[in-house]
Write a protein that holds these residues in place. Structure first.
Motif, PDB file in Angstrom:
ATOM      1  N   ARG A 105     -70.383  35.691-104.143  1.00 40.18           N
ATOM      2  CA  ARG A 105     -70.910  34.505-104.321  1.00 40.18           C
ATOM      3  C   ARG A 105     -72.020  34.215-105.205  1.00 40.18           C
ATOM      4  O   ARG A 105     -72.061  33.726-106.246  1.00 40.18           O
ATOM      5  CB  ARG A 105     -71.241  33.678-102.931  1.00 40.18           C
ATOM      6  CG  ARG A 105     -71.947  32.484-103.223  1.00 40.18           C
ATOM      7  CD  ARG A 105     -72.455  31.981-101.789  1.00 40.18           C
ATOM      8  NE  ARG A 105     -71.574  31.877-100.746  1.00 40.18           N
ATOM      9  CZ  ARG A 105     -71.245  30.941-100.002  1.00 40.18           C
ATOM     10  NH1 ARG A 105     -71.778  29.597-100.169  1.00 40.18           N
ATOM     11  NH2 ARG A 105     -70.405  30.682 -99.045  1.00 40.18           N
ATOM     12  N   ALA A 139     -70.489  35.349-108.713  1.00 36.79           N
ATOM     13  CA  ALA A 139     -69.922  34.107-109.372  1.00 36.79           C
ATOM     14  C   ALA A 139     -70.642  33.194-109.911  1.00 36.79           C
ATOM     15  O   ALA A 139     -70.460  32.350-110.964  1.00 36.79           O
ATOM     16  CB  ALA A 139     -69.027  33.640-108.146  1.00 36.79           C
ATOM     17  N   CYS A 194     -69.564  30.085-112.223  1.00 37.19           N
ATOM     18  CA  CYS A 194     -68.996  29.127-111.147  1.00 37.19           C
ATOM     19  C   CYS A 194     -69.941  27.964-111.044  1.00 37.19           C
ATOM     20  O   CYS A 194     -71.175  28.350-110.873  1.00 37.19           O
ATOM     21  CB  CYS A 194     -68.881  30.132-109.812  1.00 37.19           C
ATOM     22  SG  CYS A 194     -68.372  29.148-108.343  1.00 37.19           S
ATOM     23  N   PHE A 203     -69.485  26.689-105.167  1.00 35.04           N
ATOM     24  CA  PHE A 203     -68.888  27.635-104.289  1.00 35.04           C
ATOM     25  C   PHE A 203     -68.931  27.067-102.572  1.00 35.04           C
ATOM     26  O   PHE A 203     -70.388  27.226-102.064  1.00 35.04           O
ATOM     27  CB  PHE A 203     -69.388  28.972-104.147  1.00 35.04           C
ATOM     28  CG  PHE A 203     -68.401  30.037-103.591  1.00 35.04           C
ATOM     29  CD1 PHE A 203     -67.520  30.494-104.266  1.00 35.04           C
ATOM     30  CD2 PHE A 203     -68.708  30.264-102.212  1.00 35.04           C
ATOM     31  CE1 PHE A 203     -66.645  31.296-103.332  1.00 35.04           C
ATOM     32  CE2 PHE A 203     -67.881  31.012-101.413  1.00 35.04           C
ATOM     33  CZ  PHE A 203     -66.781  31.663-102.078  1.00 35.04           C
ATOM     34  N   SER A 252     -64.098  27.415-104.904  1.00 29.88           N
ATOM     35  CA  SER A 252     -65.107  27.530-105.931  1.00 29.88           C
ATOM     36  C   SER A 252     -64.689  26.720-107.295  1.00 29.88           C
ATOM     37  O   SER A 252     -63.108  26.707-107.426  1.00 29.88           O
ATOM     38  CB  SER A 252     -64.939  29.244-106.293  1.00 29.88           C
ATOM     39  OG  SER A 252     -63.818  29.805-106.827  1.00 29.88           O
ATOM     40  N   TYR A 253     -65.397  26.010-107.769  1.00 27.77           N
ATOM     41  CA  TYR A 253     -65.160  25.263-108.828  1.00 27.77           C
ATOM     42  C   TYR A 253     -65.814  26.034-110.508  1.00 27.77           C
ATOM     43  O   TYR A 253     -66.714  26.553-110.436  1.00 27.77           O
ATOM     44  CB  TYR A 253     -65.922  23.884-108.737  1.00 27.77           C
ATOM     45  CG  TYR A 253     -65.425  23.259-107.618  1.00 27.77           C
ATOM     46  CD1 TYR A 253     -64.280  22.313-107.569  1.00 27.77           C
ATOM     47  CD2 TYR A 253     -65.797  23.429-106.337  1.00 27.77           C
ATOM     48  CE1 TYR A 253     -63.793  21.672-106.630  1.00 27.77           C
ATOM     49  CE2 TYR A 253     -65.540  22.847-105.167  1.00 27.77           C
ATOM     50  CZ  TYR A 253     -64.144  21.969-105.259  1.00 27.77           C
ATOM     51  OH  TYR A 253     -63.977  21.348-104.216  1.00 27.77           O
ATOM     52  N   TRP A 254     -64.690  26.133-111.224  1.00 29.87           N
ATOM     53  CA  TRP A 254     -65.033  26.497-112.769  1.00 29.87           C
ATOM     54  C   TRP A 254     -64.811  25.538-113.819  1.00 29.87           C
ATOM     55  O   TRP A 254     -63.783  24.781-113.612  1.00 29.87           O
ATOM     56  CB  TRP A 254     -64.120  27.671-112.711  1.00 29.87           C
ATOM     57  CG  TRP A 254     -64.188  28.709-111.631  1.00 29.87           C
ATOM     58  CD1 TRP A 254     -63.766  28.574-110.212  1.00 29.87           C
ATOM     59  CD2 TRP A 254     -64.869  29.819-111.359  1.00 29.87           C
ATOM     60  NE1 TRP A 254     -63.916  29.561-109.282  1.00 29.87           N
ATOM     61  CE2 TRP A 254     -64.743  30.564-110.086  1.00 29.87           C
ATOM     62  CE3 TRP A 254     -65.743  30.576-112.556  1.00 29.87           C
ATOM     63  CZ2 TRP A 254     -65.401  31.535-109.952  1.00 29.87           C
ATOM     64  CZ3 TRP A 254     -66.238  31.757-112.117  1.00 29.87           C
ATOM     65  CH2 TRP A 254     -66.152  32.157-110.898  1.00 29.87           C
ATOM     66  N   HIS A 274     -62.869  31.499-117.531  1.00 26.74           N
ATOM     67  CA  HIS A 274     -64.021  31.883-116.492  1.00 26.74           C
ATOM     68  C   HIS A 274     -63.319  32.431-115.314  1.00 26.74           C
ATOM     69  O   HIS A 274     -63.863  33.697-114.918  1.00 26.74           O
ATOM     70  CB  HIS A 274     -64.932  30.541-116.085  1.00 26.74           C
ATOM     71  CG  HIS A 274     -65.836  30.288-117.212  1.00 26.74           C
ATOM     72  ND1 HIS A 274     -65.592  29.151-118.246  1.00 26.74           N
ATOM     73  CD2 HIS A 274     -67.193  30.587-117.398  1.00 26.74           C
ATOM     74  CE1 HIS A 274     -66.472  29.334-118.937  1.00 26.74           C
ATOM     75  NE2 HIS A 274     -67.541  29.661-118.420  1.00 26.74           N
ATOM     76  N   ILE A 275     -62.475  31.812-115.150  1.00 19.87           N
ATOM     77  CA  ILE A 275     -61.733  32.365-113.624  1.00 19.87           C
ATOM     78  C   ILE A 275     -61.005  33.814-113.910  1.00 19.87           C
ATOM     79  O   ILE A 275     -61.293  34.601-113.218  1.00 19.87           O
ATOM     80  CB  ILE A 275     -60.633  31.246-113.040  1.00 19.87           C
ATOM     81  CG1 ILE A 275     -61.182  29.981-112.701  1.00 19.87           C
ATOM     82  CG2 ILE A 275     -59.713  32.075-112.149  1.00 19.87           C
ATOM     83  CD1 ILE A 275     -60.176  29.118-112.613  1.00 19.87           C
ATOM     84  N   TRP A 324     -63.679  36.320-114.038  1.00 16.23           N
ATOM     85  CA  TRP A 324     -64.171  36.670-112.825  1.00 16.23           C
ATOM     86  C   TRP A 324     -63.367  37.654-112.145  1.00 16.23           C
ATOM     87  O   TRP A 324     -63.706  38.616-111.402  1.00 16.23           O
ATOM     88  CB  TRP A 324     -64.702  35.470-112.099  1.00 16.23           C
ATOM     89  CG  TRP A 324     -64.577  35.522-110.493  1.00 16.23           C
ATOM     90  CD1 TRP A 324     -64.019  34.984-109.604  1.00 16.23           C
ATOM     91  CD2 TRP A 324     -65.828  36.456-110.012  1.00 16.23           C
ATOM     92  NE1 TRP A 324     -64.573  35.503-108.525  1.00 16.23           N
ATOM     93  CE2 TRP A 324     -65.543  36.232-108.596  1.00 16.23           C
ATOM     94  CE3 TRP A 324     -66.902  37.084-110.445  1.00 16.23           C
ATOM     95  CZ2 TRP A 324     -66.352  36.756-107.813  1.00 16.23           C
ATOM     96  CZ3 TRP A 324     -67.707  37.618-109.438  1.00 16.23           C
ATOM     97  CH2 TRP A 324     -67.468  37.604-108.230  1.00 16.23           C
TER      98      TRP A 324
END
Length: 97
Positions: free
Chosen positions: A25, A28, A34, A37, A50-52, A57-58, A61
């Motif tokens: 966490r 991220a 991120c 979360f 989780s918001y991106w 970005h995802i 990660w």
């Protein structure tokens, strides 16, 4: 904006699991972009949102070495099963006081 929905059946949430989850966490949110979360657990069921800002970005990660190791440990030790879904948020409504 994109959301990653992680749903899992937890097999064994030991102290190492708690430490690794906190570290993931922190990474991220702090280093990978991120935006938010949230995770909840009810019995064996866990869900994390989780918001991106982008799919890039995802992907970055997902492939980070520490996260790859955490994923491996999750499969070997902590989860009976899991599902990951990635969705684009096309609309959002809010009510704030």
């Amino acid at each position: 904006m994109f959301v990653v929905i992680f749903r899992a059946k937890v097999r064994n949430a030991d102290s190492e699991y708690t430490q690794v989850a906190a570290r993931m966490r922190e990474l991220a949110l702090g280093q990978f972009g991120c935006l938010e979360f949230t995770a909840v657990t009810e019995g064996q069921d866990e869900i994390a949102l989780s918001y991106w800002p982008s799919e890039e970005h995802i992907r970055t990660w997902k492939s980070h070495s520490e996260h790859v190791l955490a994923q491996q440990l999750g499969r070997e030790r902590w989860y009976e099963s899991y599902v990951v879904q990635v969705a684009e948020i096309t609309r959002e409504y809010r009510f704030l006081l």
